[in-house]
Design a protein around this motif. Sequence first.
Motif, short mmCIF file in Angstrom:
data_model
loop_
_atom_site.label_atom_id
_atom_site.label_comp_id
_atom_site.label_asym_id
_atom_site.label_seq_id
_atom_site.Cartn_x
_atom_site.Cartn_y
_atom_site.Cartn_z
N ASP A 138 20.64 -37.66 -20.20
CA ASP A 138 20.66 -36.75 -21.35
C ASP A 138 19.81 -37.20 -22.53
OD1 ASP A 138 22.30 -38.89 -22.40
OD2 ASP A 138 23.95 -38.00 -21.30
N GLY A 139 19.18 -38.37 -22.46
CA GLY A 139 18.36 -38.85 -23.56
C GLY A 139 19.15 -39.55 -24.65
N ARG A 158 15.94 -28.02 -18.44
CA ARG A 158 15.27 -27.90 -17.13
C ARG A 158 16.01 -26.87 -16.26
NH1 ARG A 158 11.64 -32.15 -17.19
NH2 ARG A 158 12.34 -34.08 -18.17
N ASP A 201 10.31 -28.27 -23.37
CA ASP A 201 11.18 -27.62 -24.36
C ASP A 201 10.56 -26.34 -24.92
OD1 ASP A 201 12.66 -29.89 -23.92
OD2 ASP A 201 12.03 -30.88 -25.76
N LEU A 203 15.77 -29.47 -29.56
CA LEU A 203 16.97 -29.79 -28.79
C LEU A 203 18.00 -30.44 -29.70
CD1 LEU A 203 15.59 -31.25 -25.44
CD2 LEU A 203 15.77 -28.88 -26.20
N HIS A 236 7.76 -34.72 -17.75
CA HIS A 236 8.46 -35.65 -18.61
C HIS A 236 8.37 -35.22 -20.07
CE1 HIS A 236 8.27 -39.40 -15.73
NE2 HIS A 236 8.92 -38.37 -15.21
N PRO A 237 9.38 -35.57 -20.88
CA PRO A 237 9.35 -35.21 -22.30
C PRO A 237 8.14 -35.79 -23.02
CG PRO A 237 11.54 -35.97 -21.65
CD PRO A 237 10.63 -36.24 -20.49
N TYR A 253 20.68 -30.17 -23.94
CA TYR A 253 20.03 -31.43 -23.67
C TYR A 253 18.91 -31.20 -22.65
CZ TYR A 253 23.42 -33.96 -26.35
OH TYR A 253 24.17 -34.43 -27.39
N LYS A 254 18.08 -32.21 -22.49
CA LYS A 254 16.87 -32.06 -21.68
C LYS A 254 17.18 -31.56 -20.27
CE LYS A 254 13.24 -33.11 -22.74
NZ LYS A 254 12.10 -32.34 -23.31
N ASP A 255 18.19 -32.13 -19.61
CA ASP A 255 18.47 -31.71 -18.24
C ASP A 255 18.95 -30.27 -18.20
OD1 ASP A 255 20.79 -32.69 -19.56
OD2 ASP A 255 21.86 -32.67 -17.67
N TRP A 266 13.07 -40.58 -15.80
CA TRP A 266 13.36 -39.51 -16.76
C TRP A 266 12.21 -39.33 -17.74
CZ3 TRP A 266 14.70 -38.38 -21.96
CH2 TRP A 266 15.45 -37.21 -22.13
N GLN A 267 11.60 -40.44 -18.17
CA GLN A 267 10.46 -40.36 -19.07
C GLN A 267 9.63 -41.63 -18.93
OE1 GLN A 267 11.47 -39.74 -23.19
NE2 GLN A 267 9.38 -39.27 -23.80
#
Length: 550
Positions: free
Chosen positions: A504-505, A410, A258, A359, A426-427, A405-407, A470-471
């Motif tokens: 998306d977390g 990226r 991020d 985010l 990874h986050p 969002y995280k994706d 994802w994490q």
Amino acid sequence: MDKILILDFGSQTTQLIGRRIRELGVYAEIIPGDAAVTDETLADVKGIILSGSPESVYSPDGEVPDQRIYSLGLPLLGICYGIQRMTVDNGGTVEALPEREYGSLEVNLTVPDDPGKLAGGDAAAAFFSGFDGTVPLDAIRGSTAAKSKPGASFSINSWMSHGDTITKLGRGFRQFGTSLHGAPAVLVHEERPWFGVQFHPEVTHNERGTEIIAGFVFGVCGCKPGWSMEQYIEEVRASLGQRVGANPVLLLISGGVDSTVAGALLLKTLNPDQVHLMYMDTGLMRKNETETVRVNLERLGAKHLHIIHCENEFLSALKGLTDPEAKRKAIGDLFITIQEREVTRLGLPDSYFLAQGTLYTDLIESGKGIGKKAHLIKSHHNVGSPLVDAKRKAGRIIEPLDRLYKDEVRSLGRILGIDEDVVRRHPFPGPGLGVRILGEVTKEKCDILRDADAIYIEELKKRGLYDEIWQAFAVLLPIRSVGVAGDVRKYSWVLALRAITSDDGMTADVYPFSMKDLLEISTLITNTVTDIGRVTYDISSKPPATIEWE
């Protein structure tokens, strides 16, 4: 450019609605649920979505939309609270359920024999196509609206989260879908292009969710795709340039995805000479983090990189603290306190801006969603700190990723040319190991967790599992358990491993490790990190759990 307007009544998944629509290539704008709907707001709007809410329509805190939305002639889609709000606003009744409908529940729908007579024309048939498993998404997005066969019946697994139900339909509404418990689940107006679902199609667990939203966006509203990440970059760059001008910008950077993407966006938008990147070695970071951060930021062309070594200060601030919120607040306040001190040393003028890689998931989990009724799940050090709030109110904070969002971050990183190894990382939470060590944080515990986490992540990469997850991370639990080291009885720390898959977390599933991988990784950790005597695997999904433990 065609636009869908979303009224946010405080749901934790409101931004997912916008994200699903953006994925379809259509621009979505989110405003507070009770905001005035002005002519300016309505520019290019083709339809309006009313979101869910943690409140009841009968609660004093339940927001009421601008009643103008019912006289505009625009298509409306009510989701959960949204359709309950539309029901009550049009003379219907909503009452509390004996038991909440929550999680994955079946919804059964039957297309009427005369869908063309509903919702003012072919809109209903186009909307129903989203439920039809024989109609692909591409067909729904096509230039000619897809339509479901009259009289057809469908069943989908929906995602529900509500404690109220509709007991009397609003004027002009008809029910076509029913939940497994017999409650109204899909409503369509007889004359106007108004629709409602008593579930959350925006959540990934909802079967045909994207198709249902697409049926409304394309089939009902007639939107044309016109939004992309490249366009988002252009808009953010224009906004940053206008707002910042020639003032210095200081970004507190952790080295994670991020903040690195935020840094790259600033460096490629503004003059690099006015961008200052400050990294704090808090002692709560991953193994070898400081050197990794230095290398990555230098590759981005940073001219002003300030590395602050402040491990002792953070450990002192955390001494004796065990409550998760107290730890997050202490870390957040100290972040800003040190930043202010170091800014003074740098000699930056009072006009400088503070930038963060926040985010939208950070904002909504901290109760800072677009609407006023978002509930607090947990505070984030870069969101809920009193000092950060003060700077936010003063208008001196820049958060260029706060609607992503995280994706999406990226994807943005790849467009900006950031190395793939960094983009795929990874986050990692802003408070670092401070919220992955349950209970009091000490240097000894940080060193133990750092070593164990490094082994875990390295093994995932060796086994080709890292990119499937994802994490993934390790958590040091505040308990010791008895074990045996050689012939000696020993009390050692207990470690929990966490690995989840997500888009998306906002929701997450547990990664299904093979038992062989878990056994081998556990053995390697306990044999290498002698202070850990027992390893567990967290099998909790989100919801009900969050991804991080604290």
